[in-house]
Scaffold this active site. Structure first.
Site, PDB file in Angstrom:
ATOM      1  N   HIS A 167      -8.767  20.474  53.943  1.00 38.99           N
ATOM      2  CA  HIS A 167      -9.510  19.240  53.651  1.00 38.99           C
ATOM      3  C   HIS A 167      -8.752  18.269  52.732  1.00 38.99           C
ATOM      4  O   HIS A 167      -8.698  17.074  52.994  1.00 38.99           O
ATOM      5  CB  HIS A 167     -10.851  19.563  52.982  1.00 38.99           C
ATOM      6  CG  HIS A 167     -11.619  20.648  53.664  1.00 38.99           C
ATOM      7  ND1 HIS A 167     -11.726  20.727  55.023  1.00 38.99           N
ATOM      8  CD2 HIS A 167     -12.336  21.695  53.173  1.00 38.99           C
ATOM      9  CE1 HIS A 167     -12.476  21.777  55.346  1.00 38.99           C
ATOM     10  NE2 HIS A 167     -12.852  22.382  54.237  1.00 38.99           N
ATOM     11  N   ASP A 194     -11.811  20.693  61.139  1.00 41.12           N
ATOM     12  CA  ASP A 194     -11.748  20.489  59.696  1.00 41.12           C
ATOM     13  C   ASP A 194     -12.960  19.605  59.440  1.00 41.12           C
ATOM     14  O   ASP A 194     -12.938  18.405  59.746  1.00 41.12           O
ATOM     15  CB  ASP A 194     -10.463  19.778  59.282  1.00 41.12           C
ATOM     16  CG  ASP A 194     -10.401  19.605  57.767  1.00 41.12           C
ATOM     17  OD1 ASP A 194     -11.429  19.223  57.180  1.00 41.12           O
ATOM     18  OD2 ASP A 194      -9.349  19.855  57.170  1.00 41.12           O
ATOM     19  N   HIS A 195     -14.026  20.175  58.914  1.00 41.52           N
ATOM     20  CA  HIS A 195     -15.280  19.420  58.911  1.00 41.52           C
ATOM     21  C   HIS A 195     -15.218  18.169  58.024  1.00 41.52           C
ATOM     22  O   HIS A 195     -16.009  17.254  58.189  1.00 41.52           O
ATOM     23  CB  HIS A 195     -16.486  20.314  58.578  1.00 41.52           C
ATOM     24  CG  HIS A 195     -16.663  20.626  57.138  1.00 41.52           C
ATOM     25  ND1 HIS A 195     -15.985  21.619  56.501  1.00 41.52           N
ATOM     26  CD2 HIS A 195     -17.473  20.076  56.191  1.00 41.52           C
ATOM     27  CE1 HIS A 195     -16.350  21.670  55.241  1.00 41.52           C
ATOM     28  NE2 HIS A 195     -17.266  20.739  55.013  1.00 41.52           N
TER      29      HIS A 195
END
Ligand SMILES: NC(=O)C1=CN([C@@H]2O[C@H](COP(=O)(O)OP(=O)(O)OC[C@H]3O[C@@H](n4cnc5c(N)ncnc54)[C@H](OP(=O)(O)O)[C@@H]3O)[C@@H](O)[C@H]2O)C=CC1
Ligand SMILES: O=C1O[C@H](COP(=O)(O)O)[C@@H](O)[C@H](O)[C@H]1O
Length: 491
Positions: A243, A180-181
């Site tokens: 996110h 999950d950047h």
């Protein structure tokens, strides 16, 4: 001073000719190399169907890092670590050749048998690749083996479960690194530190002192080249399920007993478990959706979502979502967490606003004057920092007050460009730190939560488009807060 760990590994990138590899992975590997976090003990094998060879991938890598290299810098030593193999992931023959290639590069680069398989490809292939890697003995090594998985992790809970079962048939949970950047962003990682290293915040971090918390992630871009993926996904699956819920979990979790991956994850999981289930007939009280129409962004006219591609005409896909989350536990009872995200909005920005409860009466204003509650703003991007909004005496005679801001900017304080999210996550996956990756339980709970909303929406035809490009979303998003006596903070 702690020494930087320099991981030794062969990185195998599935999807090496794709957009993610080109825009994020190659520049991140270069930045790790440049900063000394990777030394000579690494090799990268790029895989995709295209007929590239080692020379082509090295040239492509050089192009992808152009903006990062110094004038006259020779990057050939760096790019010489890259190898390419034309490879169809669905063809079982290719994996034997891959094994041979990995083993020979391991000997050449002394990577101690450590293997990082990065799946930068469409999720439909994840299960096949994981199982082929296992069946062809690519997991049998004297070092570690890890699998980095890109999003989306499923389309809903049943598909995510199926994917997870496929992966877990080949790799154990502690070998799976789900990206999950947002968890790699400097200021998202800073949420825990701001909370748990500052008495003035942590003591106030509860329903006695906080009125509401707002998390906004707005984008100016539209769907660009990704209409095919996006129209099946929409903002809820694309941003909320991962996110946005991850940021809420970090904001709401209890202090972990230590900073280990397990303890932090366990606290985040408790938050997701405490999210109030939204009953099917109450969804509109908690969540609203939107889709952008034509408008103007930064003085440029832009078209609406449905005009972006023929296939999007009459689309009912949401490009904007705002929601109110209720966390049913002692700390947060009565404190709404508002979240919103959308494409083609007024600005590209991700920020968190913590609105503290106001003082019981204001000595310094006439009673009908607006009050200025204290806010803590955590700026995730594009600027990184925190701002505390206070009230102070207005200079001069009298008892008037004025709002003031105490601001901290990350780059100004550290004097360096903060590392890219992908750079940090790649590094963490190589040193075996899974803290900023999502555990299966988090993925499952997040899907369970958003699936209910999506199921309800799938029964109703929305009146789209309902917000102009360049705005902050549909009016319903403002109404959501207004009915609770709040508003979105503009800064
Ligand atoms: N791009 C981004 O910014 C982001 C991407 N992601 C995720 O990352 C993943 C990759 O995205 P992205 O790079 O944009 O996708 P692209 O479509 O740009 O790349 C897909 C890659 O897969 C390769 N490929 C497709 N089929 C096969 C096959 N049968 N065998 C071998 N290789 C194959 C393609 O190469 P070739 O055609 O040469 O075979 C290409 O390298 C997706 O899961 C996406 O959701 C997540 C967040 C952001
Ligand atoms: O995962 C995704 O994130 C991006 C937004 O990321 P950011 O780091 O630029 O804020 C979004 O554009 C994309 O649709 C989504 O898949």
């Amino acid at each position: 001073m702690s020494e930087t760990i320099q991981p030794k590994a062969t990185i195998v990138i599935f999807g090496a000719t794709g957009d993610l590899a080109n825009r994020k992975l190659y520049p991140s590997i270069y930045r790790l190399y440049k900063s000394g976090k990777l030394d000579e003990n690494f090799a990268v094998i790029g895989l995709a169907r295209r007929g590239w060879d080692n020379d082509v991938i090295r040239e492509k890598v050089e192009q992808s890092i152009q903006g990062l290299v110094d004038e006259d810098e020779d990057v050939s030593e760096f790019t010489s670590h890259f190898y390419y193999k034309s490879f169809d992931v669905t063809s079982t023959d290719s994996y034997n050749e891959l094994k041979f290639m990995v083993e020979s590069l391991e000997r050449e680069y002394h990577t101690e048998g450590n293997r990082l398989f990065y799946l930068a490809m469409a999720p439909d292939f994840f299960g096949t690749i994981a199982n082929q890697l296992k069946d062809h003995g690519l997991k049998e090594t004297s070092g570690w083996t890890r699998l980095v998985i890109e999003k989306p992790f499923g389309h809903d809970l049943p598909s995510a479960k199926k994917l997870n079962q496929e992966l877990q048939a080949a790799f154990s949970e502690n070998q799976i690194y789900r990206i999950d950047h947002y968890l790699g962003k400097e200021m998202v990682q800073n949420i825990e530190v701001i909370r748990f290293a500052n008495g003035i915040f942590e003591h106030l971090w509860n329903n006695q002192f906080i009125n509401n918390i707002q998390v906004t992630s707005s984008e100016t871009l539209g769907v660009e080249e990704r209409a095919h993926y996006y129209d099946k996904s929409g903002a809820t699956r694309d941003m909320i399920q991962n996110h946005m819920l991850q940021m809420v979990a970090l904001l709401a979790m209890e202090p972990p007993i230590n900073l280990s991956t397990e303890e932090i994850r366990s606290e985040k999981i408790k938050v997701l478990r405490a999210l109030r289930t939204i009953e099917a007939d109450k969804v509109s009280n908690y969540f609203v959706r939107g889709q952008y129409g034509p408008g103007e962004i930064d003085g440029e006219k832009v078209i609406g979502y449905q005009e972006e591609a023929d296939a999007l005409k009459d689309s009912a896909t949401e490009t904007f979502v705002a929601g109110k989350l209720v966390i049913d536990n002692y700390r947060w009872a009565g404190v709404p967490f508002y979240i919103r995200t959308g494409k083609r909005m007024k600005e590209k920005s991700t920020k968190i606003v913590v609105e503290f409860k106001d003082i019981p009466m204001n000595l310094y204003h006439k009673k009908d004057d607006l009050r200025n509650p204290n806010l803590l703003v955590i700026n995730i991007q594009p600027n990184e920092g925190i701002t505390l909004h206070l009230n102070a005496k207005k200079t001069g005679n009298g008892n008037l007050t004025e709002p003031i801001q105490l601001a901290y900017h990350q780059d100004a304080a550290s004097g360096i460009n903060t590392p890219e999210a992908y750079e940090k996550l790649l590094y963490d996956s190589m040193i075996g730190d899974a803290t900023n990756f999502t555990h299966w339980d988090e993925v499952a709970l997040s899907w369970e939560f958003v699936d209910r909303i999506l199921a309800n929406w799938s029964n109703e035809k929305p009146d789209f488009p309902n917000y102009a490009s360049g705005s902050m979303g549909p009016k319903a998003s403002d109404d959501l807060l207004e009915k609770d006596g709040f508003h979105w903070w503009p800064e």
